[in-house]
Design a protein around this motif. Sequence first.
Motif, PDB file in Angstrom:
ATOM      1  N   GLY A   1      14.381  -3.052  44.497  1.00 31.62           N
ATOM      2  CA  GLY A   1      13.175  -3.582  45.097  1.00 31.62           C
ATOM      3  C   GLY A   1      13.365  -4.962  45.337  1.00 31.62           C
ATOM      4  O   GLY A   1      12.844  -5.614  46.504  1.00 31.62           O
TER       5      GLY A   1
ATOM      6  N   TRP B   1      15.919  -5.670  48.201  1.00 29.19           N
ATOM      7  CA  TRP B   1      15.275  -5.332  49.474  1.00 29.19           C
ATOM      8  C   TRP B   1      14.227  -6.225  49.926  1.00 29.19           C
ATOM      9  O   TRP B   1      13.965  -6.696  50.965  1.00 29.19           O
ATOM     10  CB  TRP B   1      14.605  -4.010  49.395  1.00 29.19           C
ATOM     11  CG  TRP B   1      14.651  -3.254  50.516  1.00 29.19           C
ATOM     12  CD1 TRP B   1      14.564  -3.735  51.819  1.00 29.19           C
ATOM     13  CD2 TRP B   1      14.409  -1.911  50.784  1.00 29.19           C
ATOM     14  NE1 TRP B   1      14.433  -3.009  52.897  1.00 29.19           N
ATOM     15  CE2 TRP B   1      14.192  -1.490  52.318  1.00 29.19           C
ATOM     16  CE3 TRP B   1      14.233  -0.803  49.985  1.00 29.19           C
ATOM     17  CZ2 TRP B   1      14.097  -0.109  52.616  1.00 29.19           C
ATOM     18  CZ3 TRP B   1      14.079   0.517  50.311  1.00 29.19           C
ATOM     19  CH2 TRP B   1      14.006   0.796  51.797  1.00 29.19           C
ATOM     20  N   GLY B   2      13.452  -6.771  49.091  1.00 29.88           N
ATOM     21  CA  GLY B   2      12.326  -7.742  49.259  1.00 29.88           C
ATOM     22  C   GLY B   2      12.664  -9.065  49.536  1.00 29.88           C
ATOM     23  O   GLY B   2      11.913  -9.804  50.368  1.00 29.88           O
TER      24      GLY B   2
ATOM     25  N   ALA C   1      14.501  -7.659  53.551  1.00 27.82           N
ATOM     26  CA  ALA C   1      13.398  -7.848  54.472  1.00 27.82           C
ATOM     27  C   ALA C   1      13.229  -9.068  55.164  1.00 27.82           C
ATOM     28  O   ALA C   1      13.649 -10.162  54.560  1.00 27.82           O
ATOM     29  CB  ALA C   1      11.987  -7.513  53.552  1.00 27.82           C
TER      30      ALA C   1
ATOM     31  N   ARG D   1       6.955 -13.384  50.846  1.00 25.34           N
ATOM     32  CA  ARG D   1       7.551 -12.438  49.857  1.00 25.34           C
ATOM     33  C   ARG D   1       6.973 -12.230  48.636  1.00 25.34           C
ATOM     34  O   ARG D   1       7.483 -11.397  47.553  1.00 25.34           O
ATOM     35  CB  ARG D   1       9.159 -12.897  49.491  1.00 25.34           C
ATOM     36  CG  ARG D   1       9.897 -12.809  51.036  1.00 25.34           C
ATOM     37  CD  ARG D   1      11.351 -13.267  50.744  1.00 25.34           C
ATOM     38  NE  ARG D   1      11.888 -13.713  52.085  1.00 25.34           N
ATOM     39  CZ  ARG D   1      12.323 -12.798  52.724  1.00 25.34           C
ATOM     40  NH1 ARG D   1      12.414 -11.355  52.459  1.00 25.34           N
ATOM     41  NH2 ARG D   1      13.112 -12.875  53.865  1.00 25.34           N
TER      42      ARG D   1
ATOM     43  N   TYR E   1       5.518  -8.983  46.960  1.00 27.56           N
ATOM     44  CA  TYR E   1       6.384  -7.696  46.570  1.00 27.56           C
ATOM     45  C   TYR E   1       6.046  -7.768  44.894  1.00 27.56           C
ATOM     46  O   TYR E   1       6.331  -6.835  44.239  1.00 27.56           O
ATOM     47  CB  TYR E   1       7.882  -7.799  46.727  1.00 27.56           C
ATOM     48  CG  TYR E   1       8.108  -7.707  48.246  1.00 27.56           C
ATOM     49  CD1 TYR E   1       7.442  -6.668  48.804  1.00 27.56           C
ATOM     50  CD2 TYR E   1       8.611  -8.746  49.224  1.00 27.56           C
ATOM     51  CE1 TYR E   1       7.785  -6.416  50.320  1.00 27.56           C
ATOM     52  CE2 TYR E   1       8.839  -8.329  50.333  1.00 27.56           C
ATOM     53  CZ  TYR E   1       8.388  -7.279  50.900  1.00 27.56           C
ATOM     54  OH  TYR E   1       8.638  -7.088  52.498  1.00 27.56           O
TER      55      TYR E   1
ATOM     56  N   ASN F   1      -2.067  -8.217  54.060  1.00 25.95           N
ATOM     57  CA  ASN F   1      -1.452  -7.258  54.549  1.00 25.95           C
ATOM     58  C   ASN F   1      -1.888  -6.645  55.975  1.00 25.95           C
ATOM     59  O   ASN F   1      -2.542  -5.476  55.689  1.00 25.95           O
ATOM     60  CB  ASN F   1      -0.660  -6.122  53.504  1.00 25.95           C
ATOM     61  CG  ASN F   1      -1.880  -5.462  52.653  1.00 25.95           C
ATOM     62  OD1 ASN F   1      -2.864  -6.159  52.670  1.00 25.95           O
ATOM     63  ND2 ASN F   1      -1.584  -4.755  51.849  1.00 25.95           N
TER      64      ASN F   1
ATOM     65  N   MET G   1       8.925  -4.316  56.101  1.00 23.24           N
ATOM     66  CA  MET G   1       8.456  -4.902  54.857  1.00 23.24           C
ATOM     67  C   MET G   1       7.837  -4.009  53.930  1.00 23.24           C
ATOM     68  O   MET G   1       7.602  -4.416  52.829  1.00 23.24           O
ATOM     69  CB  MET G   1       7.535  -5.948  55.503  1.00 23.24           C
ATOM     70  CG  MET G   1       7.993  -7.201  56.389  1.00 23.24           C
ATOM     71  SD  MET G   1       6.907  -8.055  57.021  1.00 23.24           S
ATOM     72  CE  MET G   1       7.827  -9.429  57.836  1.00 23.24           C
TER      73      MET G   1
ATOM     74  N   PRO H   1      10.041  -2.192  50.881  1.00 20.42           N
ATOM     75  CA  PRO H   1      10.429  -2.752  49.593  1.00 20.42           C
ATOM     76  C   PRO H   1       9.046  -2.629  48.691  1.00 20.42           C
ATOM     77  O   PRO H   1       9.066  -2.920  47.436  1.00 20.42           O
ATOM     78  CB  PRO H   1      10.763  -4.191  49.934  1.00 20.42           C
ATOM     79  CG  PRO H   1      10.740  -4.124  51.406  1.00 20.42           C
ATOM     80  CD  PRO H   1      10.417  -2.830  52.056  1.00 20.42           C
ATOM     81  N   LEU H   2       7.811  -2.956  49.347  1.00 21.36           N
ATOM     82  CA  LEU H   2       6.565  -2.920  48.673  1.00 21.36           C
ATOM     83  C   LEU H   2       6.335  -1.649  47.817  1.00 21.36           C
ATOM     84  O   LEU H   2       5.957  -1.785  46.536  1.00 21.36           O
ATOM     85  CB  LEU H   2       5.504  -3.351  49.536  1.00 21.36           C
ATOM     86  CG  LEU H   2       4.239  -3.403  48.985  1.00 21.36           C
ATOM     87  CD1 LEU H   2       4.035  -4.622  48.101  1.00 21.36           C
ATOM     88  CD2 LEU H   2       3.147  -3.619  49.986  1.00 21.36           C
TER      89      LEU H   2
ATOM     90  N   MET I   1       8.785  -1.549  44.764  1.00 21.94           N
ATOM     91  CA  MET I   1       8.145  -2.354  43.798  1.00 21.94           C
ATOM     92  C   MET I   1       7.100  -1.702  43.149  1.00 21.94           C
ATOM     93  O   MET I   1       6.868  -1.828  41.936  1.00 21.94           O
ATOM     94  CB  MET I   1       7.941  -3.645  44.299  1.00 21.94           C
ATOM     95  CG  MET I   1       9.161  -4.623  44.707  1.00 21.94           C
ATOM     96  SD  MET I   1      10.232  -4.720  43.327  1.00 21.94           S
ATOM     97  CE  MET I   1       9.341  -6.146  42.245  1.00 21.94           C
TER      98      MET I   1
END
Lengths: 222, 245, 43
Positions: free
Chosen positions: B36, B39-40, B44, B55, B58, B194, B201, B204-205, B208
Amino acid sequence: MLSALITIIRRDLLVAFRRRSELVNPILFYVIVITLFPLGVSPDHEFLSKLAPGVVWVAALLAALISMESIFRQDFDDGSVEQLFLSQHPPTLLILGKVIAHWLITGLPMLVIVPLMALLLYIPEQAIPTLFLTVLIGTPILSLIGAIGVALTAGLRGGGVLLGLLVLPLYIPVLIFASAAVSTAIEGLPSSGHLAMLGSGLILALILAPLAISASLKISMN
Amino acid sequence: MWAWFHKLSSPKYYYEWAGKWLPWLAGITVILMVVGLYWGLVVAPTDYQQGESYRIIYIHVPSAWMSMFVYVVMAVAGFVALVWKTKISEIVVSECAVIGAMFTALALITGMLWGKPTWGTYWTWDARLTSELILLFLYFGVIALYSSIEDKRVAAKAASMLAVVGVVNIPIIHFSVTWWNSLHQPNMDIISENPSMDPSMLWPLLVMATAFKIYFVWLLFIRIRNEIISRERTTNWVRKLIAES
Amino acid sequence: MDGKWMFVWGSYGVAFVAMVFSVVFASRRKKKLAREIEESLEE
């Protein structure tokens, strides 16, 4: 049933009138807290009347909190709380009676003094009936919620600060709706919506709080 | 099924059962966190509106989700503790309060750090931040009540009661704060936290968020096991366990 | 590098410290408890 309710209210009022100082102290506290605001912030007319709804209600929250302790403390120490649960009547009913008595002792004097406080804080006259109504509907909620906190901390010595920590966050909705009602009334707008919100809060508290108080008292008596 | 639940409510069985899960939970948490984070933070794309500071969501958003999720877990455990009086659920309440307070504090801190570059200020009385702050107070209340009562079984019951009262109040508090906010919020240029996110995007959220959830279970199990040992220290099985190790 | 990265690292740092130390402290508490019980057993 009703006679049991009235008996317990009368009994608590009688006990309270035997110790008059405890009757007057919360209301004095309330007046002093309100006096602090103009001294601490500004005595400016316009500024104060804008601040007033919040001040009146923050002070009410604190005064309610300070006076809350006395609702079960004495009874808890001398064991009469246990008698509530041994009675043939439902304990929630008797507890409701105790809360009503407590409100009559602490909430009612506030109701009497609050128009005077409104004058001190320059709340315009047109808003005073609304202020009065918010106190009438709001303070019983404070008593009901506060009693849960007192019941939970009843077994502790000096649970005063802890009580504030438990109860004040739960008082927030009352603070928001009551002071918003007064603010809108000051602006000359109808505040019935906020009052209805407070009213439904009171009904909800009347139904649920006695259950929570009785369960909490049982835990504390362990 | 019920028999299994019944067995699980015995401290000894629970201790062993949770112990078996620990390595798995630890492993999954670490893997998901690493995936995560990479990725984040690296893969991303940069947000065209907020730049790199987006970011922070995340960790901010998973923390905020967990802060509410843990409260619900705590209240459910509290309800179970009050009705069925099982020892394990009592322990869950007190341990959840600590973990939940941590997540709530994290959500607040990361939210403030996100607010500075985005809104230009660390703190605004925005409905969500305010609710989160009140939630933190509610957690503190549970922790304070639990730690000020000497007898830990009574303390756990009182904390359970407070958690249940709190969970009834949370929707009301949240509603009143949102409503209050809509009254007072000056017209501020708020970028929604968001707005329909792009999948690149969003993924990754989600990773996480899952990582946080499993981390919570992991930490909860460790803490529950500690508390079991602490409370049952005079029993034979704990003594045997300690003597063997 | 964008100045905003500072805030990103700050918040990730806080979260990392809080979450890792929670686990570390919990594990250390277990060792402490075990030692305490062991001592009481020896007595």
